[in-house]
Enzyme design. Structure first.
Site, PDB file in Angstrom:
ATOM      1  CE  LYS A 196      32.868  44.768  33.581  1.00 50.88           C
ATOM      2  NZ  LYS A 196      31.975  43.750  34.102  1.00 50.88           N
ATOM      3  CD  GLN A 229      28.403  43.000  34.513  1.00 49.34           C
ATOM      4  OE1 GLN A 229      29.429  43.133  33.857  1.00 49.34           O
ATOM      5  NE2 GLN A 229      28.349  43.321  35.796  1.00 49.34           N
ATOM      6  CG  ASP A 231      34.639  38.226  35.792  1.00 56.97           C
ATOM      7  OD1 ASP A 231      35.252  39.294  35.978  1.00 56.97           O
ATOM      8  OD2 ASP A 231      33.433  38.170  35.496  1.00 56.97           O
TER       9      ASP A 231
END
Ligand code: NAP
Length: 283
Positions: A51, A95, A118
């Site tokens: 990422k 995460q 997200d």
């Protein structure tokens, strides 16, 4: 037809990069993505590194904040609150998975919905299902782009989604419903999965079972999107039996090289969208 996720993701990243340079000219600022990584799970470390690499390539400001597995829930929540207030941070991503002593739900709910790249915050989940502007979870958003590349008009198509996770199946269903598909969500208690799949113009498999979807499960002319990532003795395989299904389907994503690259590309675009919305709000 093979749906080349790598190529389509590269196109999307190029568009994102161009947009970031235009935003930089306009606002004299670049969007920033901050990732919180807890513990040392190898898979999470690889995802986060990828990422960061992609974020830097498109010109985002990228930051990774690492904590040992022993970090307290309070420390994480405090950091998220701090990032919520930091106007150099456009997007926050924690995460997953988190260690068991940290309440995932609490962490997700603490991230400002405006910075929730997200799309997991209940406010964004609700907005998506109500058809309002929202951050959309990156993997189903990536699948959506791939499907639309093959078939721009989805009116009346029958979509069969295998898996009902908050991460994949449910947001996928919302996206396809919005495109006027007739959507069926299946799961582990579905009575006859094969029969359901045989009806589908579009199949999205997000299960986590190697080669679950077989050639005789699908209709000719269907579009098959394979979200699964399963480690086997023969390498990484998807939830779809590619050998069999690729002979019948109109279009299919490979694993790897299908949905995976789209997930990161959509994360970058989500960060840019959060940045733009923060300016819309102040104007
Ligand atoms: P998950 O949370 O474990 O959900 C799996 C879903 O599959 C559940 O809804 C489960 O049903 C359903 N299921 C299990 N066995 C089934 C069966 N025999 N028939 C029909 N449905 C069944 O998984 P996830 O997080 O959505 O991830 C799914 C897969 O996608 C995994 O392989 C994961 O590694 C992969 N993934 C890939 C990406 C990417 O970027 N490509 C991103 C995220 C995830 P119940 O609800 O009834 O238990």
């Amino acid at each position: 037809m093979l749906i080349d996720g790598k190529k389509i993701a590269a196109e999307l990243r190029r568009e994102t990069k161009l947009e970031i340079s235009q935003l930089k000219n306009k606002y004299k600022k670049v969007p920033g993505l901050t990732v919180i990584l807890v513990g040392d799970l190898p898979a999470s470390q690889i995802y986060v590194r990828n990422k960061e690499k992609s974020a830097i390539e498109v010109g985002l400001k990228s930051e990774i904040i690492k904590y040992p597995k022993s970090v307290t829930e309070e420390e994480i929540l405090n950091k998220v609150e701090e990032l919520n207030k930091d106007n150099t941070v456009s997007g926050i991503l924690v995460q997953l998975p988190l260690p068991e002593h940290i309440n995932k739900k609490k962490v997700i709910e603490t991230i400002s919905p405006d910075k929730d790249v997200d799309g997991f915050h209940p406010m964004n989940v609700g907005n998506l299902s109500s058809g309002f502007k929202s951050s959309i979870p990156c993997t189903p958003l990536g699948c959506y782009h791939l499907i639309k590349k093959v078939e721009p008009n989805l009116d009346g198509k029958k979509a069969i989604i295998i898996g009902r996770s908050n991460l994949n199946g449910k947001p996928m269903a919302q996206l396809l419903l919005k495109e006027n598909c007739t959507v069926t969500i299946t799961h582990s208690k579905t009575k006859n999965l094969k029969k359901e799949c045989m009806e589908g113009d579009i199949i999205v498999a997000a299960v986590g079972m190697p080669k679950l979807v077989k050639g005789d499960w699908i209709k000719k002319d269907s579009i098959v999107i394979d979200v699964g990532i399963n480690k086997t003795q023969n390498g990484i395989v998807g939830d779809v039996d590619f050998e069999e299904v690729s002979k019948i389907a109109r279009a299919i994503t490979p694993v790897p090289g299908g949905v995976g690259p789209m997930t990161i590309a959509c994360l970058l675009q989500n960060t840019v969208d959060c940045f733009k919305r923060s300016f819309e709000k102040t104007q």
